[in-house]
Structure formats: structure tokens, C-alpha cells
Design an enzyme around this catalytic site. Structure first.
Site, PDB file in Angstrom:
ATOM      1  CB  CYS A 289       3.786  -4.196   0.465  1.00  0.00           C
ATOM      2  SG  CYS A 289       3.202  -4.330  -1.638  1.00  0.00           S
TER       3      CYS A 289
ATOM      4  CG  HIS B  11       2.330  -0.239   0.561  1.00  0.00           C
ATOM      5  ND1 HIS B  11       3.199  -0.247   0.494  1.00  0.00           N
ATOM      6  CD2 HIS B  11       1.571  -1.546  -0.676  1.00  0.00           C
ATOM      7  CE1 HIS B  11       3.889  -0.325  -0.735  1.00  0.00           C
ATOM      8  NE2 HIS B  11       2.631  -1.395  -1.158  1.00  0.00           N
TER       9      HIS B  11
ATOM     10  CG  ASN C 245       4.267   0.493  -3.830  1.00  0.00           C
ATOM     11  OD1 ASN C 245       5.180   0.536  -3.626  1.00  0.00           O
ATOM     12  ND2 ASN C 245       3.322  -0.018  -4.766  1.00  0.00           N
TER      13      ASN C 245
END
Lengths: 78, 341
Positions: free
Chosen positions: B114, B264, B294
């Protein structure tokens, strides 16, 4: 945030009708107390007073009152 | 010379799994609840034979086909992935060959999730400002789907596969266009987002393949990705606000000086909470994940791509990027937008 306001918000986190939780309820008996609810509680405590709560300490809680003490909610029952 | 972001394209695999698909597969997961908690409508999943290099090449091809750059202009390739095609050789080497990038180019993988895009920008800024490179292709490519147990709701609802290709080019600006940077690492968080088996520490075996059901009803083995959502959320609350504060202090700025905050894109609940905690107006805080989930290190470049396309980034706009997660690893930087080619 007062104890009553915190409990109402916790009702919402657990998707319970407002006024459902009072403190003595055992977490293991609440079907809605799952991993998603744990995250919701962490967010609620953070909103309340910026308290950072370790999930391990949450796992040690037995009742809703234990959660309130962890979140340093004023008036939490002993 | 300073590094400037001059092109961003991204690729999503063809197969998309909608929230409705997940709910039909698992009736105990109501679609409304998944959507409410995650904000994700679709997750794109790499095909069985589709690996990080394939997606990296696809993203880069989109960038080259747009006419903005040619492969022979690239003099360094940075590839961020935690799901490489092989342990060795580096996936970046394979991508260099497939893209027809000249052999006098540097190329390397770096293993971050991430936080990867921010770290990639830091590496690119260092390479360009030190004169080691002038036109860098930074690719983020991840196939986390291949680590997920099909019966693990905690992760299947969230992660999607993607690759993003970003070009950073040398700009004669007298001041940095990217920076300062704030970095952080806390390896104590390692066990909270991990694929336990398959590396050198614990090789895959019949034992590691044994699937176990957790208290939440999620099923996984040691061969599968495990994420402790509550610990990750706690880490985010501990680290991200402080990181934002540190970066602003380092830059001598206030939050009011920042035009856009691109974090993020982990999940909508977490992003909403962070935005409110940091008192950031919704219009300055894009949430661009409903169509892809994600995507780990690609979430920030994907969000930037869309922000630019939607006209949210004018010339000279100041953008804060914050990446945080697996490791634990985090990084933040400020980007002075000079426009995409």
C-alpha cells in the site's frame, strides 16, 4: 460524549435498535458483535476522545461496560 | 533536475466480481452490507494465467499507445509488486524485455504494498535529481487475488488486481516538484497482513495447505493471505494523522495549502473516518475505488489518474499522497502538479 450518547452510537455500530444496549450485556451473546463491529467500536472510541484501543484489549472485554471503560467513557460502570 | 509526474495509465483485468456476485455466491453476505462497509462495487481479478508482468505490460502499453512516450525513451524501470512472476529473475527484467525498453536501462523490483507508490516516487526523485535517470517508468502491479482463499469474506470483498504505469520525467524546475517525503516502518505489524507460507521462512506443504475456519467464519490456510482488519485500522489511526502533520511541518505548510489529499484507497469506511478526523473537506478527498477495490500499490496512481481526468488537478495544484499498510510501511509526500502530457 456522554455514556448515553456513546451507547446509542454503539447501538448503531451493532445495527441494533436505539436504546438496546445498557452496559451489562455480554458481548459473546450479541450476534452482531463481529470483526466489523470491533472496527466500528475502534472508530467510535477514536471519535469520542481520540483513544487508541488495541484489538487485543477489546478481545479481553466480556461486557459492553468493559468496552465503555476501555473507551474511557465517563460514568462507565465498575 | 527534478522529477515530475507526466503520465499515468492503468489496467484492470477483464474479469470483474461484483458485490452482487459475492452475495449470490455467499448468501450470508448481504450485498448492501458489503457495499456499505467497503464502498466497493467491483473487484477485477487476474485470469488464471495472468501475472503481475502481464498486467504491468498492459498498463505500460496503454501509456505508450497514447503516444505520450515511447519505450526507447525510458531509461529506468521501477516495478513495485508483492506477487512477482517468479522469485527470480526480477519481474522488472521480464517487463523490460516484453516492452522493448532498451537494454541500457536500469530495472528493478521492489517489494511493498500500500505504501509502494509513494516509495516509488521517492526512488524516482532520487534517481532523477542525482542524474542517474531522466525518464522513469514506475509500475505498480499486484495479483493479491491469487493469495486469497475463496471462502475468506474478510479479504475477498476488498482486494482487486490492477497495474498502473506512471512516467516520471526530468524537469528543469529550480525547486522539487515532488517532496518532501515522510517515511515510516514498524515490522511489529508484519503478522497482521501476511501470506505465511510460500517464501523461504515457511515453504508450502500439505500442512500449510490445511484450511481452518476462524471465529468470523472465514476460511484460510497458511498458503492464503491473512489480514487482521482491526489491527490494521488501529495502526492507520495511530500513524496516518501524525504522518500528515509531520509532512506539513517538514514542508512548512498547513492543511489549507493542500488542494487535494489522495490517500491509499483501502476501504471507504476507513477513508471516511480519516477524512473526518483530519477535518478535510470531501471535495478535496477523492475516494476512487468503487470500480476496482483495494488494488494495493496502484490505488494512489489510479486515484490521481481519475482526479486529473475529472479536472480536479489544475497546473500548480498541491497534492498530498499518503500510502500506508502492509509491513507495516507508510510514506507520504507532496506533489506539485505540472500536468500530464
Amino acid at each position: 460524549m456522554s455514556r448515553e450518547e456513546f451507547l446509542l452510537q454503539l447501538d448503531e455500530v451493532l445495527e441494533l435498535p436505539a436504546g438496546s444496549l445498557h452496559g451489562p450485556e455480554k458481548l459473546e451473546e450479541l450476534e452482531q458483535w463481529d470483526s466489523s463491529a470491533v472496527i466500528g467500536f475502534i472508530a467510535l472510541a477514536d471519535d469520542h476522545n481520540g483513544v487508541s484501543i488495541s484489538p487485543r484489549k477489546i478481545a479481553d472485554c466480556v461486557t459492553v461496560d468493559d468496552l465503555l471503560r476501555l473507551a474511557q467513557v465517563p460514568g462507565a460502570s465498575e | 533536475m527534478q522529477a515530475a509526474v507526466s503520465a499515468i495509465e492503468y489496467y484492470l483485468p477483464t474479469k470483474a466480481i461484483s458485490t452482487a456476485d459475492l452475495s449470490a455466491e455467499f448468501p450470508e453476505w448481504p450485498a448492501e452490507k458489503i457495499d456499505e462497509k467497503t464502498g466497493i462495487r467491483e473487484r477485477h481479478i487476474a485470469a488464471p494465467g495472468e501475472c503481475a508482468s502481464d498486467m504491468a505490460v498492459a498498463a505500460a502499453h496503454k501509456l505508450f499507445e497514447s503516444g505520450k512516450y515511447r519505450p526507447d525513451q525510458i531509461d529506468y524501470l521501477l516495478l513495485c509488486t508483492q506477487s512477482p512472476d517468479y522469485f527470480l529473475p526480477s519481474t522488472a527484467c521480464l517487463v523490460q524485455d516484453r516492452l522493448g525498453i532498451p537494454t541500457h536501462t536500469g530495472a528493478m523490483d521492489f517489494n511493498l504494498g500500500c505504501s509502494g507508490f509513494v516509495y516509488g516516487l521517492g526512488l524516482a526523485q532520487g534517481l532523477i535529481s542525482s542524474g542517474q535517470a531522466a525518464t522513469i517508468l514506475l509500475i505498480t502491479a499486484e495479483t493479491y487475488s491469487k493469495f486469497l482463499n475463496p471462502r475468506d469474506r474478510s479479504v475477498r470483498t476488498i482486494f482487486g488486481d490492477a497495474a498502473a504505469a506512471t512516467v516520471l520525467s526530468a524537469d528543469p524546475s529550480p525547486t522539487p516538484l515532488i517532496g518532501p517525503f515522510v517515511y515510516g516502518t514498524d515490522g511489529r505489524g508484519g503478522p497482521n497482513l501476511i501470506v505465511p507460507a510460500g517464501g523461504m521462512r515457511l515453504q508450502r506443504s500439505s500442512e500449510t495447505a490445511v484450511a481452518v475456519r476462524d471465529d468470523g467464519g472465514n476460511v484460510r490456510s497458511q498458503d492464503d493471505l491473512y489480514m487482521n482488519g482491526a489491527e490494521i485500522f488501529n495502526f492507520t489511526l495511530d500513524v496516518v494523522p501524525q504522518t500528515v502533520k509531520s509532512l506539513l511541518e517538514k514542508a512548512g505548510l498547513t492543511a489549507g495549502d493542500v488542494d487535494l489529499f489522495v490517500f491509499h484507497q483501502a476501504n471507504r469506511f476507513m477513508l471516511d473516518h480519516l477524512r473526518k478526523r483530519l477535518h478535510i473537506a470531501a471535495e478535496k478527498f477523492p475516494v476512487t475505488m468503487s470500480h476496482c477495490g483495494n488494488t494495493v500499490s496502484s490505488t494512489i496512481p489510479i486515484a490521481l489518474h481519475h482526479a486529473a481526468a475529472e479536472g480536479k488537478l489544475g497546473p500548480g495544484a498541491l497534492v498530498m499522497l499518503v500510502g500506508f499498510g502492509v509491513g507495516y510501511s507508510w510514506g507520504a509526500t507532496l506533489l506539485r502538479w505540472s500536468g500530464l502530457r
